[in-house]
Design a protein around this motif. Structure first.
Motif, short mmCIF file in Angstrom:
data_model
loop_
_atom_site.label_atom_id
_atom_site.label_comp_id
_atom_site.label_asym_id
_atom_site.label_seq_id
_atom_site.Cartn_x
_atom_site.Cartn_y
_atom_site.Cartn_z
N THR A 153 -2.75 -0.02 -3.00
CA THR A 153 -3.61 -1.20 -3.07
C THR A 153 -4.03 -1.59 -1.67
O THR A 153 -3.59 -1.04 -0.68
N VAL A 154 -4.87 -2.61 -1.59
CA VAL A 154 -5.42 -3.03 -0.31
C VAL A 154 -4.47 -3.98 0.39
O VAL A 154 -3.92 -4.89 -0.23
N TYR A 195 -9.40 7.32 -4.29
CA TYR A 195 -9.47 5.93 -3.83
C TYR A 195 -9.39 5.85 -2.31
O TYR A 195 -8.50 6.43 -1.68
N ARG A 218 -14.23 -5.23 0.10
CA ARG A 218 -12.81 -5.21 0.35
C ARG A 218 -12.20 -6.55 -0.02
O ARG A 218 -12.81 -7.60 0.15
N THR A 236 -8.29 -4.21 -6.13
CA THR A 236 -8.98 -2.91 -6.18
C THR A 236 -9.98 -2.91 -7.34
O THR A 236 -9.92 -3.76 -8.22
N CYS A 276 0.83 -1.19 0.00
CA CYS A 276 0.00 0.00 0.00
C CYS A 276 0.86 1.23 0.00
O CYS A 276 1.84 1.32 0.73
N PRO A 317 -9.29 2.63 0.27
CA PRO A 317 -9.30 1.16 0.39
C PRO A 317 -10.21 0.66 1.50
O PRO A 317 -10.58 -0.51 1.51
N GLU A 346 -4.51 3.73 5.28
CA GLU A 346 -5.92 3.58 4.97
C GLU A 346 -6.73 4.80 5.36
O GLU A 346 -7.85 4.99 4.91
N GLN A 383 -14.54 -0.60 -0.19
CA GLN A 383 -13.66 0.26 -0.97
C GLN A 383 -14.50 1.25 -1.78
O GLN A 383 -15.62 0.93 -2.19
N ALA A 389 -13.93 3.95 -5.15
CA ALA A 389 -13.05 4.50 -6.18
C ALA A 389 -13.86 5.43 -7.07
O ALA A 389 -15.01 5.13 -7.42
#
Length: 477
Positions: free
Chosen positions: A33-34, A121, A73, A167, A22, A123, A26, A108, A110
């Motif tokens: 990314t997650v 974004y 998620r 994602t 990531c 996550p 968060e 999530q 986006a």
């Protein structure tokens, strides 16, 4: 009024060892990314609040018609990472989006605005935490995807999906075409796999390992907002068990060395879906059949107006050009051309040559007329217009026609501005002999500069044509 929501399910599999990285916390608005694998799914009997918000662009303006995706998620289940299912809607004219309910209590979110190449974004978020959203410049991952299949019984077609693993950022691509996918800043894994679920199922039924179906490569260096990362080209294959499939050094250099550029429409915005043709035959000499040359589509521009092509195999006239056209209902509505690129610019090139930004405009037209003038001292020449054919065209474009002399004929769908009308004999045998000789091209090819009006017709421009004099062959020996 809320736009109709689209429901999409993407499932893909990555080996457990493909640990997602990531790019930021968060709790921030952007991330790579997650990393968290937990996901509490909302119980069907539990009332879940609607998810709404207002989206603005980086400059503070309203982001209308931006795509908003709410996704479950990413989870690791049975040793595999699943690309999350998601629902999708668009912002209205006020930048507002709304989902009737959340997919889960944490999810999530986006936002993708292709018109300005900006994204947002989260996550991990909840319905209560969403209010006003401010976009930022997207990072761009660009490449070319090829595929090879050792087993002829397992046909996979040319449609693939490229995604930032875990994602809701993904894009459909076709093998052999360049692509650019907008992703958040940070690091992570890019993944590519066949775009047809039935093909994936057939590959699995035939014993192809998931690690060969779902291929991935790592973004090892953190990418910042607004940056473009170019890697590859990459090959999807069922026969090579490696994570990143890159061609051998010699072959890779041959493919990675490319030309590229970008196109903006008449409005000044990035132009998506523009057809691109590489013109190496500037004078249309290879035009031998039919009444006119055809526009050959080598590639099309992506959502950001960008295109990529391999270097031309040869440059017979020491320079080349790129022609563009934007189609609507089968007709060109905007056209354009690049600058002339000298062959020296691509000699020993080790990287991509960027031709810059080209603008489209409404197509121009011209009516050409050709008067036949005979050399009376050359008894081999005929004064009959019908037996004296000519080729007339616009240099460095796909617009060449063959017709007889003494008549006028149109050329349409042309790029506007300063161009050059080309005229020479329409007899292919005569032209072949002239080109094979050491006679300078100025003796048998006439070029006349013109300025073509945007969206209008330049009326008849009469040209004078005299058939090649047979004496020039003996004079130039």
């Amino acid at each position: 009024m809320q736009k109709k929501q689209k429901f999409s399910l993407l499932t893909s599999i990555l080996a457990v060892g493909f640990v997602l990285l990531c790019g930021c916390s968060e709790d921030t608005n952007t991330a790579g990314t997650v990393t968290d694998t937990g996901n509490t799914i909302a119980d069907s009997d539990t009332a879940v609040a609607a998810v709404t918000g207002v989206v603005r662009r980086e400059d503070g303006s309203i982001a209308a018609e931006a795509t908003v995706r709410m996704a479950r998620r990413a989870t690791i289940k049975d040793g595999a990472l699943q690309i999350p299912e998601h629902v999708e809607t668009q912002t209205d004219s006020a930048g507002v989006f709304a989902f009737d309910s959340a997919l889960a209590d944490t999810f999530q979110l986006a936002v993708i605005d292709t018109s300005v190449a900006e994204i947002f974004y989260l996550p991990r978020t909840t319905p209560e935490s969403i209010d006003s959203i401010r976009l930022e410049k997207a990072a761009i991952f660009s490449s070319v995807l090829y595929y090879e299949n050792a087993d002829s019984n397992l046909q996979v077609g040319s449609h693939f999906v490229v995604t930032l693993a875990g994602t809701p950022f993904y894009q459909s691509v076709f093998a052999g075409d360049s692509f650019g996918i907008m992703i958040p800043a940070g690091t992570g894994w890019m993944e590519f796999f066949p775009g047809d679920p039935q093909i994936i199922a057939r590959l699995q039924d035939n014993g192809v390992a998931d690690s060969l179906i779902y291929r991935s490569w790592e973004l090892k260096d953190s990418v910042s907002a607004g940056d473009t990362v170019s890697q590859g080209p990459f090959i999807w294959s069922t026969s090579v068990e490696v994570d990143s499939l890159i061609k051998e050094e010699e072959e890779e250099a041959k493919i990675v060395t490319r030309i590229s550029g970008s196109v903006v429409c008449k409005s000044g915005k990035a132009c998506e879906g523009v057809e691109v043709m590489l013109i190496t035959d500037l004078f249309g000499f290879e035009f031998t059949e039919g009444d006119s040359l055809e526009f050959v589509v080598n590639t099309v521009t992506d959502s950001l107006g960008r295109w990529w092509l391999p270097l031309p195999a040869s440059v017979p006239d020491d320079s080349f050009r790129v022609e563009y056209r934007l189609m609507n209902d089968g007709f060109p509505v905007q056209t354009g051309v690049s600058r002339y690129v000298n062959a020296k610019e691509i000699k020993n090139l080790k990287d991509t040559l960027d031709l810059g930004v080209d603008s489209l405009a409404k197509p121009a037209s011209i009516r050409n007329g050709v008067n036949l003038v005979i050399n009376r001292q050359d008894t081999t020449q005929s004064s009959n217009c019908m037996v004296n054919s000519v080729v007339v065209g616009i240099k460095g474009t796909s617009h060449f026609v063959r017709d007889v002399t003494c008549y006028d004929f149109p050329l349409s769908d042309l790029p506007k501005g300063h161009q050059e009308v080309i005229l020479y004999s329409g007899d292919t045998k005569v032209m072949s002999k002239l080109r094979e000789s050491e006679i300078p091209m100025d003796y048998y090819v006439t070029g006349i500069p013109v300025t073509l009006p945007e969206g209008n017709v330049q009326e008849v421009q009469w040209l004078t044509y005299t058939p090649p004099d047979q004496s020039i062959f003996s004079e130039k020996k």
